[in-house]
Design a protein around this motif. Sequence first.
Motif, short mmCIF file in Angstrom:
data_model
loop_
_atom_site.label_atom_id
_atom_site.label_comp_id
_atom_site.label_asym_id
_atom_site.label_seq_id
_atom_site.Cartn_x
_atom_site.Cartn_y
_atom_site.Cartn_z
N THR A 38 0.82 -1.20 0.00
CA THR A 38 0.00 0.00 0.00
C THR A 38 0.87 1.26 0.00
O THR A 38 1.95 1.28 0.57
CB THR A 38 -0.98 0.03 1.19
OG1 THR A 38 -1.79 1.18 1.06
CG2 THR A 38 -0.24 0.09 2.50
N ARG A 40 -0.21 4.04 1.25
CA ARG A 40 -0.51 4.76 2.48
C ARG A 40 0.53 4.36 3.51
O ARG A 40 0.71 3.20 3.81
CB ARG A 40 -1.90 4.39 2.99
CG ARG A 40 -3.02 4.80 2.08
CD ARG A 40 -3.13 6.31 2.02
NE ARG A 40 -4.25 6.77 1.23
CZ ARG A 40 -4.39 6.59 -0.07
NH1 ARG A 40 -3.54 5.86 -0.73
NH2 ARG A 40 -5.43 7.09 -0.71
N ILE A 199 -9.18 7.97 -0.81
CA ILE A 199 -9.00 7.14 -2.01
C ILE A 199 -9.93 7.65 -3.12
O ILE A 199 -9.52 7.80 -4.27
CB ILE A 199 -9.28 5.65 -1.69
CG1 ILE A 199 -8.14 5.08 -0.85
CG2 ILE A 199 -9.45 4.84 -2.98
CD1 ILE A 199 -8.41 3.71 -0.24
N GLU A 202 -8.57 10.81 -4.45
CA GLU A 202 -7.39 10.55 -5.28
C GLU A 202 -7.79 10.09 -6.68
O GLU A 202 -7.25 10.54 -7.69
CB GLU A 202 -6.52 9.50 -4.59
CG GLU A 202 -5.24 9.19 -5.33
CD GLU A 202 -4.59 7.93 -4.79
OE1 GLU A 202 -3.78 8.03 -3.87
OE2 GLU A 202 -4.90 6.84 -5.31
N ALA A 264 -11.95 3.17 -7.08
CA ALA A 264 -11.95 3.42 -5.63
C ALA A 264 -12.45 2.19 -4.89
O ALA A 264 -11.89 1.79 -3.86
CB ALA A 264 -12.82 4.64 -5.30
N GLU A 267 -9.74 -0.39 -4.53
CA GLU A 267 -8.70 -0.07 -3.56
C GLU A 267 -9.22 -0.09 -2.12
O GLU A 267 -8.53 -0.52 -1.20
CB GLU A 267 -8.09 1.31 -3.90
CG GLU A 267 -6.72 1.47 -3.28
CD GLU A 267 -5.99 2.69 -3.80
OE1 GLU A 267 -5.98 2.88 -5.04
OE2 GLU A 267 -5.46 3.44 -2.98
#
Length: 302
Positions: A38, A40, A199, A202, A264, A267
């Motif tokens: 990931t 993040r 997310i 993004e 999205a 993810e």
Amino acid sequence: MHKFGTVALIGPPNAGKSTLMNQYIGQKVAIVSPRPQTTRNRISGIYTDDESQIVFLDTPGIHQLRGKMNRFLLESAWNALASADAVVVLIDAALYAAKPHLLDKEIKPLVKPVKETGRPVLVAVNKVDRVKDKPTMLPVMAKLGELWPEAEFIPISALRGQGTDELKAKILDIIPEGPPMFPEDQISTAPVRFMASEIIREKLFYSLRQELPYTTAVEIEVWDEESRPDMILVNAVIYTAQKNHKGMIIGKQGANLKKVGSEARKEISELLDSKVHLELWVKVRSGWTEDPGFLRAMGLGE
Ligand code: GDP
Ligand code: MG
């Protein structure tokens, strides 16, 4: 005397960081567990009781990031460490009892950078429930003591909850006095929701590549883990300040919104380790970027 502090959880993948967070915080935070790749770089889980609030920062990237991903991510991961009140290093006791030579490869590289943060270090020697032949732990402990002389070692089983009260007591000894920073109910799910909305933002950003996304905000309106045992239902509203932007976000025959939604959803589903049903709505709310109340509600204001 109320305690408040942040604790960075680090350690190789699979050491049990997410399991320990679950053990302290509860089932809901279990799904915060990120996958190794990931982007993040930190996830927080917040433990609250009457006397204390502890924010656990999971820094999953640190191992994979080494030499692999870009410097910015690596730096911000270490910054997370540097801002913590304490560092808890999780290690898999069962693994090193069987393969002590891996300590040099996996643990040694952590020692110096952690030392440089200047934070107190606790090493949670995890998965002790899996070590059947206890004497095999002796060389492991000896080696750890050598590698990390300033650390304190606490044997635990994150899975069974053994030693976790002792570990928490050590953490409480370290972290400062202070009032809770987060309301109790916001804690367990808010980080996940926040990440989900990030997310979506993004994906919107990448789909439009214009200044437009800066005047959009995403609000999760429904987060339902109860209705369906096999999936999490999420409804999110994309707010935009200008009417003509609504059409751009939705796209021709809804194509853009569909694309954003499907990327999205994929993810978020990876993040949560669960199937996700995601519905996106677009609403115009003119002037929201100047509306303090709305900004606060979006987590964008002071
Ligand atoms: P992370 O990558 O550090 O977040 O590790 P996880 O929390 O995802 O745990 C990795 C695996 O180790 C999972 O299968 C856990 O169930 C298992 N595990 C974690 N802690 C323990 C423990 O104390 N005992 C045992 N037997 N298994 C554990
Ligand atoms: Mg994890």
